[in-house]
Design a protein around this motif. Structure first.
Motif, PDB file in Angstrom:
ATOM      1  N   VAL A 111       4.339  72.297  37.336  1.00  0.00           N
ATOM      2  CA  VAL A 111       3.834  73.667  37.380  1.00  0.00           C
ATOM      3  C   VAL A 111       4.060  74.269  35.997  1.00  0.00           C
ATOM      4  O   VAL A 111       5.158  74.179  35.449  1.00  0.00           O
ATOM      5  CB  VAL A 111       4.514  74.500  38.493  1.00  0.00           C
ATOM      6  CG1 VAL A 111       6.020  74.447  38.415  1.00  0.00           C
ATOM      7  CG2 VAL A 111       4.053  75.960  38.441  1.00  0.00           C
ATOM      8  N   ALA A 138      -0.040  72.995  39.280  1.00  0.00           N
ATOM      9  CA  ALA A 138      -0.247  74.427  39.506  1.00  0.00           C
ATOM     10  C   ALA A 138       0.011  75.198  38.223  1.00  0.00           C
ATOM     11  O   ALA A 138       0.740  74.737  37.348  1.00  0.00           O
ATOM     12  CB  ALA A 138       0.692  74.925  40.599  1.00  0.00           C
ATOM     13  N   GLU A 139      -0.635  76.362  38.134  1.00  0.00           N
ATOM     14  CA  GLU A 139      -0.400  77.285  37.020  1.00  0.00           C
ATOM     15  C   GLU A 139       0.115  78.586  37.592  1.00  0.00           C
ATOM     16  O   GLU A 139      -0.418  79.076  38.587  1.00  0.00           O
ATOM     17  CB  GLU A 139      -1.711  77.584  36.290  1.00  0.00           C
ATOM     18  CG  GLU A 139      -2.328  76.403  35.616  1.00  0.00           C
ATOM     19  CD  GLU A 139      -3.652  76.771  34.961  1.00  0.00           C
ATOM     20  OE1 GLU A 139      -3.817  77.951  34.566  1.00  0.00           O
ATOM     21  OE2 GLU A 139      -4.513  75.902  34.873  1.00  0.00           O
ATOM     22  N   TYR A 155       7.107  70.896  42.672  1.00  0.00           N
ATOM     23  CA  TYR A 155       6.741  70.366  41.355  1.00  0.00           C
ATOM     24  C   TYR A 155       7.980  70.245  40.477  1.00  0.00           C
ATOM     25  O   TYR A 155       9.035  70.765  40.808  1.00  0.00           O
ATOM     26  CB  TYR A 155       5.791  71.334  40.623  1.00  0.00           C
ATOM     27  CG  TYR A 155       4.650  71.855  41.426  1.00  0.00           C
ATOM     28  CD1 TYR A 155       3.486  71.101  41.560  1.00  0.00           C
ATOM     29  CD2 TYR A 155       4.720  73.101  42.034  1.00  0.00           C
ATOM     30  CE1 TYR A 155       2.416  71.583  42.297  1.00  0.00           C
ATOM     31  CE2 TYR A 155       3.658  73.595  42.772  1.00  0.00           C
ATOM     32  CZ  TYR A 155       2.515  72.828  42.906  1.00  0.00           C
ATOM     33  OH  TYR A 155       1.462  73.312  43.632  1.00  0.00           O
TER      34      TYR A 155
END
Ligand code: PGA
Length: 222
Positions: A111, A138-139, A155
């Motif tokens: 992430v 993911a961001e 993550y």
């Protein structure tokens, strides 16, 4: 300089800081305000992209940011290291390993921060320099959200070590021992060269360098 700081100054201090710098800038400001109780502070916490906009529009007295820009004429002085480290939940199998190769980290879902974040740029460049691709799961636009996602076991993440002091203490997160890491960055105090600093901004600048100060910067900043 200390005597100088004790003389009461009043007025406004407008500072923009990178969101990861928020973890220590609030403490620094608090210490400064104790000595200068008549100063009214306006603190803008944002990402690198927005900081660059603030610089261009000359909207603040001082900025605290990572690598200073090269396309704006600025005065920039480093004052503190900013190591970026890989974080994991405490029960992660890699937590027991020493000298983990970076390509092993690249296999894990990560992430990372939003586009426009200096931290993200530095991570992307570090992986690029090491000829590896990031596996972005993911961001997220806040370090706090990244820490939660990593802690929940979704993550791995890469964040400033400054942002995880408490979590390391309580054992909610661990730092992985990755070969070639941390990614070394620094915090800079920045203002436009054509900016005439107010006496308050000058005092804060002096105060910050008295409290911190790195000797020299050895390597090229990411
Ligand atoms: P950021 O930090 O990731 O919050 O934009 C700024 C920087 O480190 O340059």
């Amino acid at each position: 300089a200390i005597d100088n700081l004790k003389t009461l100054k009043s007025g406004k201090l407008r500072i923009s800081v990178a969101s990861t710098a928020n973890y220590f800038s609030a403490n620094l400001l608090a210490a400064f305000l104790k000595q200068n109780p008549n100063v009214h502070v306006s603190l803008n916490v944002t990402n690198r992209e927005q900081l660059l906009k603030d610089l261009k529009s000359n909207d603040c007295d001082l900025l605290i940011m990572g690598k200073p820009p090269t396309d704006i004429d600025v005065q920039a002085k480093p004052f503190m290291g900013n190591p970026l480290v890989v974080i994991a939940p405490p029960d992660h199998p890699l937590g027991l390993e020493k000298g983990i190769p970076l390509d092993r980290i690249a296999e894990e879902s990560m992430v990372i921060r939003e586009l426009g974040s200096g931290t993200r740029f530095a991570i992307e460049r570090f992986f690029h320099v090491n000829k590896l691709a990031l596996n972005v799961g993911a961001e997220m636009s806040a370090t706090e959200a990244i820490k939660q996602a990593v802690s929940a076991g979704l993550y791995l993440g890469i964040v400033s070590r400054h942002s995880i002091e408490q979590e390391l203490e309580t054992g909610r997160l661990i730092e992985l021992d990755v070969r070639g890491m941390p990614i070394t960055r620094h915090w800079y105090l920045v203002h436009r060269k054509d900016k005439k600093l107010t006496p308050i901004a000058q005092s804060f600048r002096d105060f910050l360098f008295e409290q911190t100060a790195v000797q020299s910067i050895a390597a090229e900043e990411l």
